[in-house]
Design a protein around this motif. Structure first.
Motif, PDB file in Angstrom:
ATOM      1  N   HIS A  24       0.917  -1.299   0.455  1.00 26.48           N
ATOM      2  CA  HIS A  24       0.272  -0.063   0.405  1.00 26.48           C
ATOM      3  C   HIS A  24       0.710   1.237  -0.168  1.00 26.48           C
ATOM      4  O   HIS A  24       1.558   1.364   1.057  1.00 26.48           O
ATOM      5  CB  HIS A  24      -0.822  -0.380   1.391  1.00 26.48           C
ATOM      6  N   ASP A  45       0.926   5.196   0.053  1.00 23.34           N
ATOM      7  CA  ASP A  45      -0.378   6.284   0.202  1.00 23.34           C
ATOM      8  C   ASP A  45       0.894   7.920  -0.508  1.00 23.34           C
ATOM      9  O   ASP A  45       2.185   8.227  -0.113  1.00 23.34           O
ATOM     10  CB  ASP A  45      -0.132   6.799   1.915  1.00 23.34           C
ATOM     11  N   HIS A  87      -2.947   4.873  -2.199  1.00 22.03           N
ATOM     12  CA  HIS A  87      -4.203   5.592  -2.169  1.00 22.03           C
ATOM     13  C   HIS A  87      -3.604   6.582  -2.133  1.00 22.03           C
ATOM     14  O   HIS A  87      -2.661   7.404  -1.809  1.00 22.03           O
ATOM     15  CB  HIS A  87      -3.474   5.127  -0.577  1.00 22.03           C
ATOM     16  N   MET A 109      -4.308  10.694  -2.093  1.00 19.77           N
ATOM     17  CA  MET A 109      -5.034  11.898  -1.294  1.00 19.77           C
ATOM     18  C   MET A 109      -4.419  12.499  -1.760  1.00 19.77           C
ATOM     19  O   MET A 109      -3.785  13.926  -0.884  1.00 19.77           O
ATOM     20  CB  MET A 109      -4.534  11.660  -0.097  1.00 19.77           C
ATOM     21  N   ASP A 158      -8.353   0.609   5.970  1.00 19.27           N
ATOM     22  CA  ASP A 158      -6.894   1.514   6.258  1.00 19.27           C
ATOM     23  C   ASP A 158      -7.311   2.545   7.527  1.00 19.27           C
ATOM     24  O   ASP A 158      -7.717   3.620   7.265  1.00 19.27           O
ATOM     25  CB  ASP A 158      -6.586   2.607   4.834  1.00 19.27           C
TER      26      ASP A 158
END
Ligand code: DX5
Ligand code: ZN
Length: 226
Positions: free
Chosen positions: A33, A35, A66, A68, A175
């Protein structure tokens, strides 16, 4: 399906990348994963495309990215080229979500839609059959090591119901604040993929930590549940 574990690189020691890569490769981690924070959508800046690109040849596991960031549409192709397999965009960052989902699919990536803790599940009603995954944030995005928000369990129930009602094949990912103490409850409530940052990389033995998240060993003491 046996649930999947996706360690979050955010909690890794960036001064020792070789050993962190080895942990990911040698452990039972299913995905990595990643970020991506822009300091605008969330109050923190993490790392970006060059990091993903340089890790790609060294890790033979799917990259679960992911985003953001505001205006994710601008970077969809770049993340594909850097090596993303699954691209998660925030519902709250997409004005034209249908178009964004389509653009991600056209690049040949799996598509995930992420909900902040305050965003209700019913808002996904019209697109739940179009996505491969829904990522439920169980902390406010921006930082690792935060406390798990208990209301996530209610959202898991809502989401599971919506997926079944609409005949969607979407996986459910959780998450934030995931530990060996709440992993089993999350899976029982319907989660398919667990992201874990500090619970893996801050553990004395990260490979063992992944194993425990994967197989729920040892059983957590009741007092430890959060
Ligand atoms: C938070 C990130 C998470 C974070 C999880 O904004 O999306 O992926 O790395 O970290 P832990 O597992 O420490 O809560
Ligand atoms: Zn994340």
């Amino acid at each position: 399906m046996k649930h999947l574990i996706a360690p979050s690189l955010l909690a890794a020691d960036f001064s020792k990348m070789e050993s962190q890569i080895e942990i990911i490769n040698r452990s039972e981690a299913d995905w990595l994963h990643l970020d991506i924070m822009d300091g605008v959508f969330v109050p923190n800046i993490s790392f970006g495309l060059p990091v993903i690109k340089s890790l790609r040849p060294h890790i033979d596991k799917p990259f679960d990215v992911h985003l953001m960031i505001v205006d994710p549409d601008r970077y969809i192709r770049d993340f594909k080229l850097a090596g993303a397999d699954l691209l998660n965009v925030h519902y709250e960052a997409c004005t034209h979500l249908y178009r964004t989902i389509d653009a991600i699919k056209k690049e040949g990536m799996q598509v995930g839609v992420t909900l902040n803790p305050h965003t209700p599940v019913f808002l996904l009603e019209e697109i739940i059959t179009e996505v491969d995954l829904v990522l439920l944030m169980s902390v406010n995005p921006g930082f690792g090591g935060q406390k798990f928000i208990e209301n996530t369990f209610k959202k898991l129930t809502d989401l599971k119901r919506l997926i079944e009602k609409k005949g969607s094949r979407a996986l459910i990912e959780v998450d934030g604040g995931v530990t060996v103490a709440n992993a089993q409850r999350l899976i029982n409530a319907g989660a398919d993929v667990l992201v874990a940052g500090s619970a893996v990389f801050n553990a004395p033995d990260p490979i063992q930590a992944v194993k425990e998240l994967k197989h729920f060993l040892p059983e957590p003491p009741l007092s430890d549940l959060r």
